[in-house]
Write a protein that holds these residues in place. Structure first.
Motif, PDB file in Angstrom:
ATOM      1  N   ARG A 163       0.840  -1.205   0.000  1.00 14.29           N
ATOM      2  CA  ARG A 163       0.000   0.000   0.000  1.00 14.29           C
ATOM      3  C   ARG A 163       0.875   1.254   0.000  1.00 14.29           C
ATOM      4  O   ARG A 163       0.545   2.257  -0.644  1.00 14.29           O
ATOM      5  CB  ARG A 163      -0.951   0.005   1.201  1.00 14.29           C
ATOM      6  N   ARG A 164       1.970   1.203   0.717  1.00 18.46           N
ATOM      7  CA  ARG A 164       2.912   2.327   0.731  1.00 18.46           C
ATOM      8  C   ARG A 164       3.468   2.577  -0.669  1.00 18.46           C
ATOM      9  O   ARG A 164       3.511   3.725  -1.130  1.00 18.46           O
ATOM     10  CB  ARG A 164       4.039   2.035   1.715  1.00 18.46           C
ATOM     11  N   LEU A 165       3.878   1.517  -1.354  1.00 20.29           N
ATOM     12  CA  LEU A 165       4.447   1.674  -2.693  1.00 20.29           C
ATOM     13  C   LEU A 165       3.397   2.122  -3.701  1.00 20.29           C
ATOM     14  O   LEU A 165       3.663   2.997  -4.532  1.00 20.29           O
ATOM     15  CB  LEU A 165       5.086   0.364  -3.147  1.00 20.29           C
ATOM     16  N   SER A 166       2.210   1.523  -3.654  1.00 17.23           N
ATOM     17  CA  SER A 166       1.185   1.901  -4.629  1.00 17.23           C
ATOM     18  C   SER A 166       0.706   3.326  -4.382  1.00 17.23           C
ATOM     19  O   SER A 166       0.440   4.086  -5.325  1.00 17.23           O
ATOM     20  CB  SER A 166       0.012   0.910  -4.609  1.00 17.23           C
ATOM     21  N   ALA A 167       0.604   3.727  -3.108  1.00 17.13           N
ATOM     22  CA  ALA A 167       0.201   5.104  -2.793  1.00 17.13           C
ATOM     23  C   ALA A 167       1.256   6.087  -3.290  1.00 17.13           C
ATOM     24  O   ALA A 167       0.919   7.176  -3.794  1.00 17.13           O
ATOM     25  CB  ALA A 167      -0.006   5.268  -1.289  1.00 17.13           C
ATOM     26  N   ARG A 168       2.521   5.724  -3.161  1.00 15.05           N
ATOM     27  CA  ARG A 168       3.599   6.580  -3.646  1.00 15.05           C
ATOM     28  C   ARG A 168       3.494   6.757  -5.165  1.00 15.05           C
ATOM     29  O   ARG A 168       3.615   7.869  -5.685  1.00 15.05           O
ATOM     30  CB  ARG A 168       4.953   5.983  -3.275  1.00 15.05           C
ATOM     31  N   PHE A 169       3.285   5.630  -5.860  1.00 16.84           N
ATOM     32  CA  PHE A 169       3.168   5.698  -7.317  1.00 16.84           C
ATOM     33  C   PHE A 169       2.017   6.622  -7.710  1.00 16.84           C
ATOM     34  O   PHE A 169       2.188   7.523  -8.538  1.00 16.84           O
ATOM     35  CB  PHE A 169       2.937   4.299  -7.881  1.00 16.84           C
TER      36      PHE A 169
END
Length: 232
Positions: free
Chosen positions: A27-33
Motif C-alpha cells: 500500500r505504501r508503494l502503490s500510494a507513492r506511485f
C-alpha cells in the motif's frame, strides 16, 4: 482525451508501512506511485479498488452457470449474480494503466486478489471462445488496447527476483503475467520490497531501492503516455 488509472490494493493489512503500525508495504508503494502520478498528471482520472479489505465474492456454481450462459439467454437471477463481476470488468476495461499493490502470500498472490482475477477473466467480456476456430478457440479481448500494468510487491524473504536464490518459489508475477496476458494485457512492469521478516537496515535498504524503482516507473510510463510531437 482522458487517461484512466486504476489503483488496486490487495494487502490484508490496512494502513501504510512507515506511517501506521503494522501498515502494508505494498500500500505504501502503490500510494507513492499514484500520488507522484497525480502530481505529474493532475488531469488524469484515478479510480480505486481495495480488494484486500473488500474482496469480491469467490466464484460459485451459480456464478459459473450464469457466466457461461449466453447473455441473450440469461435469466434475471443470472444478471444479479454477475452484477459485481460486470462492474469489475467495466472498471478494468476503462483503465489505461492498472497499478496493483500486490504482496506475496505463501509464494503466490493473496486469495483476495485471486478472487478478483476469477471475477474479471470472463468469457465474452475479457476473452473470447469459439469452437469454430479449431484447435485454438480462445482469444484475448483486451489486446491492442494499449493497457499497461504495474505490480508493486512485498516479500518476507529476499532473492525472489529472476536469478535469485529462491526465484523458483515466486509465483506472484508469473501468475499475473499469465492471467492478464491471457486476456490481452501484456505490458507489465514490477518492483518489490523484500526482507520484511529481517527488518532493520536490510528492510530499509530494500524499501529505498523499491521506492526509487517506483519513481522511475512513474517517470518512464508518464513519458510513454504523452502525445507524440507532430513533425512540422
Amino acid at each position: 482525451m482522458s487517461f484512466n488509472l486504476l489503483h488496486i490494493d490487495a494487502s490484508a493489512r490496512p494502513g501504510l508501512s512507515g506511517i501506521d503500525p503494522h501498515g502494508s508495504h505494498t500500500r505504501r508503494l502503490s500510494a507513492r506511485f499514484v500520488e507522484r502520478w497525480r502530481q505529474a498528471r493532475p488531469d488524469d482520472c484515478i479510480d480505486y479498488l481495495d480488494v484486500g479489505q473488500q474482496p469480491p465474492a469467490h466464484v460459485s456454481s451459480r456464478w459459473i452457470h450464469a457466466a457461461f450462459t449466453a447473455p441473450a439467454e440469461r435469466e434475471p437471477w443470472m444478471a444479479e449474480v454477475l452484477a459485481k463481476s460486470d462492474r469489475l470488468v467495466d472498471q478494468l476495461v476503462a483503465a489505461d494503466l492498472i497499478v496493483v499493490g500486490l504482496p506475496m502470500y505463501n509464494f503466490s498472490v493473496p486469495s483476495q486478489f485471486k478472487a478478483y482475477i476469477d471475477n474479471i477473466v470472463r468469457v465474452g467480456r475479457t476473452f473470447g471462445f469459439d469452437r469454430a476456430r479449431g484447435a485454438v478457440p480462445y482469444w484475448p479481448m483486451l489486446a491492442d488496447a494499449g493497457k499497461r500494468m504495474v505490480l508493486l510487491g512485498a516479500r518476507g524473504d529476499h532473492g525472489y527476483d529472476p536469478g535469485g536464490r529462491v526465484a523458483h518459489l515466486n509465483h506472484v508475477e508469473g501468475t499475473v503475467r499469465a492471467v492478464f496476458g491471457y486476456i490481452g494485457i501484456t505490458d507489465l512492469f514490477d518492483a518489490a520490497v523484500e526482507c520484511d521478516e529481517f527488518g532493520g537496515e536490510q528492510l530499509a535498504q530494500s524499501m529505498r531501492k523499491a521506492e526509487a524503482a517506483v519513481d522511475r516507473l512513474v517517470d518512464e510510463l508518464g513519458r510513454a503516455t504523452e502525445p507524440q510531437a507532430v513533425a512540422q
